[in-house]
Scaffold this motif. Structure first.
Motif, PDB file in Angstrom:
ATOM      1  N   GLU A 251       9.294  -1.644  -3.616  1.00  0.00           N
ATOM      2  CA  GLU A 251       9.394  -0.524  -4.311  1.00  0.00           C
ATOM      3  C   GLU A 251       9.023  -0.289  -6.067  1.00  0.00           C
ATOM      4  OE1 GLU A 251      12.866   1.675  -4.329  1.00  0.00           O
ATOM      5  OE2 GLU A 251      13.420   0.855  -2.492  1.00  0.00           O
ATOM      6  N   LYS A 252       9.000  -1.458  -6.773  1.00  0.00           N
ATOM      7  CA  LYS A 252       8.365  -1.715  -8.045  1.00  0.00           C
ATOM      8  C   LYS A 252       7.226  -1.590  -7.759  1.00  0.00           C
ATOM      9  CE  LYS A 252      11.183  -5.670  -9.769  1.00  0.00           C
ATOM     10  NZ  LYS A 252      10.158  -6.901 -10.109  1.00  0.00           N
ATOM     11  N   GLU A 253       6.216  -1.524  -6.774  1.00  0.00           N
ATOM     12  CA  GLU A 253       4.491  -1.203  -6.765  1.00  0.00           C
ATOM     13  C   GLU A 253       4.718   0.449  -6.765  1.00  0.00           C
ATOM     14  OE1 GLU A 253       1.737  -3.282  -4.083  1.00  0.00           O
ATOM     15  OE2 GLU A 253       3.207  -5.618  -4.549  1.00  0.00           O
ATOM     16  N   LEU A 254       5.965   0.715  -5.717  1.00  0.00           N
ATOM     17  CA  LEU A 254       5.582   1.856  -5.177  1.00  0.00           C
ATOM     18  C   LEU A 254       5.889   3.305  -6.519  1.00  0.00           C
ATOM     19  CD1 LEU A 254       4.541   3.006  -2.494  1.00  0.00           C
ATOM     20  CD2 LEU A 254       6.938   3.582  -2.506  1.00  0.00           C
TER      21      LEU A 254
END
Lengths: 308, 249, 368
Positions: C198-201
């Motif tokens: 979710e951080k990457e997205l």
């Protein structure tokens, strides 16, 4: 509605935002315009309380975004740079998830997103990862709107989206503004400035100018000549070498030539180019646009920095 | 300037993926030294067509030659005579400028003397003698862009393909980059640009607008604006794309 | 509450829509158990044996017969000289060579002692130790049978004793260790990856800006994996029982409770990792190298803790899996009750509380 007071932020040695102050009024569509790395994303992230400013303060609807971040977060609809959607969830699932996160439901605020969501509703069972750029953009906007925010914060919503979708997107923002939402949006595209009520031109963490797009051009715009000839590269190098030239930059099919003050007129330009064996010469006075202004302000700013 | 040599000839190019027609009977020529713009929305088929012209994928049907080489049988020869620069620059961020150049010079088997000449050229262009020993990752976006372009031209290709080259840089850097492109074109290098930024199109000699896999228009920007009564390429594109939408919907 | 269910439902969508995740959480437990149970096998069975019998008398023949008839050994070759020994080891098939001294029976009768030299191929030390011990035991029991009073000094010194697993079914040793490993994999690895994804997205930005509190996000992430890891632990116990006849001698309820505690601990480790790791790749490396590898090597799963250097024994003590291993072995094999595992349980509990505290504190409400 939104106030930045002398805000600075740096990452290590890099000064991302230096001493920026400005205000966004209620029901305004405000644009932050500048290239990548100008500090747009940092400003917006500080506004939505995701980053802390090093110096200065920011308030939103009267709340300090650092101290009162819970309140701020409930007032804001935020759409980060990349459309942050769950690629493996369908259109509908994404929307209902974001609604539930804010303790709302699709039905509750459907009227607000209807004009936007209706366009992607036929694909509501499709996974977000399989949507086109334009559709992702609409879905992300719907998700940011579903809890009926007071302020909409959009970070480069039109990057990587085709011209038709970009055009439609600005129309949507217009409608949202009419519905009473305050919008602050960042973009690297100068031509989108005209769609905003007021814009701030930013470069390297500083505001170059802030006003309505019209006034910015009026205040800072300088006359230039649109020049065209058959051999374009030679035309640039010849004009760059001319002692009368203040600046020359390609703008689409033409070169925008600015001459030193009190300098030459059309005849002299044409004479100079003819001396340099140019053919099919065109030269006419041009009206400056926001991009011309940006270039002028950037150059001035650089000079100031070098002097300082 | 154009000469009359055609460096890219495309007749009835068709590319299908299953039932999906990505390129539907494209026909066009590109002349030596021309700056040829390939415009369209995401998914209009620009990238597919460019991959075919670069010898990276085979068309379903049609007659296509690039630099006089046939795309079906001579894709290796095509690859040797073209340069390519993508939006992502394909530079190694953890290597210095010189190391990047040496690497790409090695790929194209450039002799040492020629490589040194190219390095000197780049130093002049960037007005920064010490740049060669800087890590690419530490350079500003605009310099990376210029470096990537120089590397795409390192083996003196006849054609250079630019895949959405100038997004996100500041207006001055962007113009410096177009100046490099004009320079390459003046030196007889053909420049093939794909982009979905319409204002970029106005810098090209001729522009092809693709909608849904087909060529909707092909002409000089001035002529296109005149034909469609538009004040910018953006308006030309909006008119064409909307027309196509109506035809489908 | 609605907020919360929405979150958990979303997590299950992620899990069930990603084939790779499904393979990891359901395929790996099954395949690992079968792999360890059948293939990675340190059971002693049909060990290839060579004999250099310099005596060739009645007693040596009977000892050899006793060994080969045990089912553990298979006599492959009789050697004629010392020089053959090394050569035959080099070929690699023979795992043990037995050397009887000349006049073995005579010496045994006359002096009450005789020498057997026992040479084992120690390229696989675990197998070698076990083979040597088996040989020793068989010879000892033979001598006790024959001459209850005689002692035979041998050059092989093996002092390992095996309780509760007399047949040395290695799968019994592996199941508890494997449970720990798989719980770690499903809980720590998968939960840390799912948060960093979710951080990457970029979706984490939106979640942070929402009214969800960090604790909501954490619990919402944890619950699905808690359930799945729990199902996995049941699956392993069930398969261990059905396929390998691994008993559950103690209370099943207690065992499940302990599994639950261990899963909870692993999940909090996963969250701790996700608060530090910026990308999925880094989260994966951190869980693999920081959690899985030590669990594999230091928990007593593969290498006995007693034979580790003291420093590593210290490290082993901070491995949650080590205590979980002991608990599971005690409950499943010894069949003991809570009174015998409370100490280990307490250690796990203390570790969980500590890690949950740290990770909730570290979980950022902002990006930097």
């Amino acid at each position: 509605m939104i106030r930045f007071n002398n805000v600075s932020k740096s990452y290590g040695d890099v000064q991302a935002v230096s001493d920026i102050s400005f205000e966004v009024k209620e029901h305004e569509l405000f644009g932050l315009i500048g290239p990548d790395g100008a500090g747009k994303t940092t400003l917006l992230r500080m506004l939505v309380s995701l980053l802390l400013p090093d110096f200065g303060s920011i308030s939103l609807a009267g709340c300090n975004v650092v101290g009162n971040y819970r309140k701020v977060r409930s007032l804001v609809g935020y759409m980060p740079g990349r459309f942050s959607l769950y690629q493996d969830l369908s259109v509908e699932e994404n929307l209902s998830f974001f609604a539930s996160v804010f303790g709302s439901s699709i039905a509750e605020n459907y009227h607000l997103i209807e004009p936007i969501y209706k366009q992607i509703e036929p694909f509501r069972k499709r996974r977000a990862g399989k949507l086109s750029g334009g559709m992702k953009q609409k879905l992300a906007l719907s998700c940011a709107l579903i809890h009926k925010p007071v302020v909409l914060v959009l970070d480069e919503p039109t990057t990587g989206v085709d011209a038709v979708s970009r055009h439609e997107f600005w129309d949507m923002l217009d409608n949202l503004k009419k519905a009473g939402i305050t919008i602050i949006v960042s973009t690297p595209y100068m031509d989108e400035a005209s769609r905003c009520d007021r814009v701030a031109l930013i470069q390297q963490g500083c505001i170059l100018s802030i006003d309505t797009p019209g006034s910015i051009v009026q205040t800072h715009g300088k006359q230039h000549w649109n020049i065209k000839a058959r051999e374009r590269y030679k035309l640039i190098t010849d004009l760059e070498a001319w002692e009368q030239t203040a600046s020359v930059y390609p703008f689409g099919q033409y070169l925008h030539l600015k001459l030193k003050s009190g300098g030459a007129g059309r005849n002299e330009i044409i004479a100079y180019l003819k001396r340099n064996n140019h053919e099919q010469i065109e030269a006419c006075e041009g009206t400056p646009g926001i991009e011309d202004v940006f270039i002028d302000l950037m150059t001035e700013n650089d000079k100031k920095q070098i002097e300082a | 300037m154009m000469g009359n040599g055609k460096v890219i000839e495309v007749k009835n190019l068709v590319k299908k993926f299953g039932n999906f027609v990505a390129n539907d009977h494209l026909t066009f020529d590109v002349h030596r030294g021309e700056i040829f713009g390939f415009l369209g929305a995401n998914g209009a088929g620009k990238t597919t067509a460019m991959r075919i012209l670069c010898g990276l994928s085979k068309p379903t049907s049609g007659e296509i030659t690039v630099n006089g080489f046939d795309v079906y049988r001579q894709s290796e020869a095509i690859k040797r005579t073209i340069g390519y620069m993508s939006q992502k620059f394909s530079l190694y961020e953890d290597m210095t400028v010189a190391e990047n150049m040496r690497f790409y010079a090695g790929i194209y088997k450039l002799p040492r003397s020629k490589r040194l000449k190219k390095e000197a050229e780049l130093r002049d262009k960037l007005h920064m003698p010490e740049i060669m020993n800087k890590l690419v990752g530490s350079l500003p976006l605009g310099w990376k862009q210029k470096l990537a372009f120089s590397i795409a031209l390192i083996h003196d290709p006849g054609i250079v393909f630019l895949d959405e080259p100038t997004g996100g840089v500041d207006p001055i850097t962007r113009r410096q980059f177009w100046k490099l492109i004009y320079e390459a074109s003046a030196n007889g290098i053909t420049v093939f640009v794909t982009t979905h930024y319409m204002d970029e199109a106005e810098y090209c000699d001729r522009v092809t607008i693709m909608v849904d896999g087909r060529i909707e228009a092909l002409d000089t920007p001035a002529q296109l604006m005149q034909t469609y009564g538009a004040s910018s390429m953006n308006d030309v594109f909006l008119t064409l794309a909307r027309k196509a939408k109506k035809a489908v919907g | 509450m609605n907020r919360f269910w929405g979150f958990i439902r979303k997590e299950f969508y992620h899990i069930f829509r990603d084939a790779r995740t499904l393979i990891i959480i359901l395929g790996i437990p099954v395949s690992q158990l079968l792999l360890f149970g059948y293939v990675v096998n340190t059971e002693v069975k049909d060990v290839k044996l060579a004999v250099y019998d310099q005596s060739k008398d009645d007693v040596t023949t009977r000892i050899i017969n006793k060994l080969t008839s045990s089912g553990y050994f298979e006599l492959v070759k009789n050697l004629d000289s010392d020089n053959d020994i090394e050569a035959i080891f080099k070929k690699g098939k023979i795992k043990e060579v037995l050397v009887f001294e000349p006049d073995f029976a005579e010496k045994l009768e006359r002096e009450g002692s005789a020498d057997i030299q026992l040479l084992a191929d120690a390229t696989d030390p675990n197998v070698a130790r076990m083979v040597a011990m088996y040989t020793q035991n068989i010879i000892n029991s033979f001598l006790k049978q024959e001459q209850p009073l005689a002692t035979v000094p041998m050059q092989v010194n093996a002092s390992i004793k095996m309780y509760y697993n007399e047949q040395l079914r290695s799968v019994f040793l592996f199941v508890p260790g494997l449970m720990a490993l798989i719980m770690m994999l499903v809980s720590a690895l998968m939960s840390s990856i799912s948060i960093t994804r979710e951080k990457e997205l970029g979706t984490m930005e939106v979640l942070l800006v929402s009214p969800l509190k960090p604790i909501h996000i954490i619990i919402g992430k944890v619950i699905p994996y808690l359930l799945i890891a729990f199902v996995d632990s049941l699956l392993i116990i069930l398969m261990g029982n059905l396929v390998f006849n691994m008993p559950v001698n103690g209370s099943l309820l207690l065992l499940m409770g302990e599994c639950f505690l261990f899963i909870f601990l692993s999940l909090s480790l996963g969250i701790l990792i996700s608060t530090v790791a910026p990308t999925q790749l880094i989260a994966m490396f951190m869980s693999m190298i920081g959690l899985m590898l030590p669990t594999l090597l230091l928990s007593g799963f593969v290498f006995p803790i007693e034979s580790m250097p003291e420093v590593l024994q210290w490290f082993s003590a901070i491995m949650p899996a080590r205590w979980f291993n002991e608990i599971v072995k005690n409950i499943m094999l010894k069949g003991v009750g809570f009174m015998y595992v409370w100490k280990q349980t307490f250690i796990l509990l203390a570790m969980s509380v500590f890690i949950v505290f740290v990770s909730v504190r570290k979980f950022k409400i902002r990006l930097m």
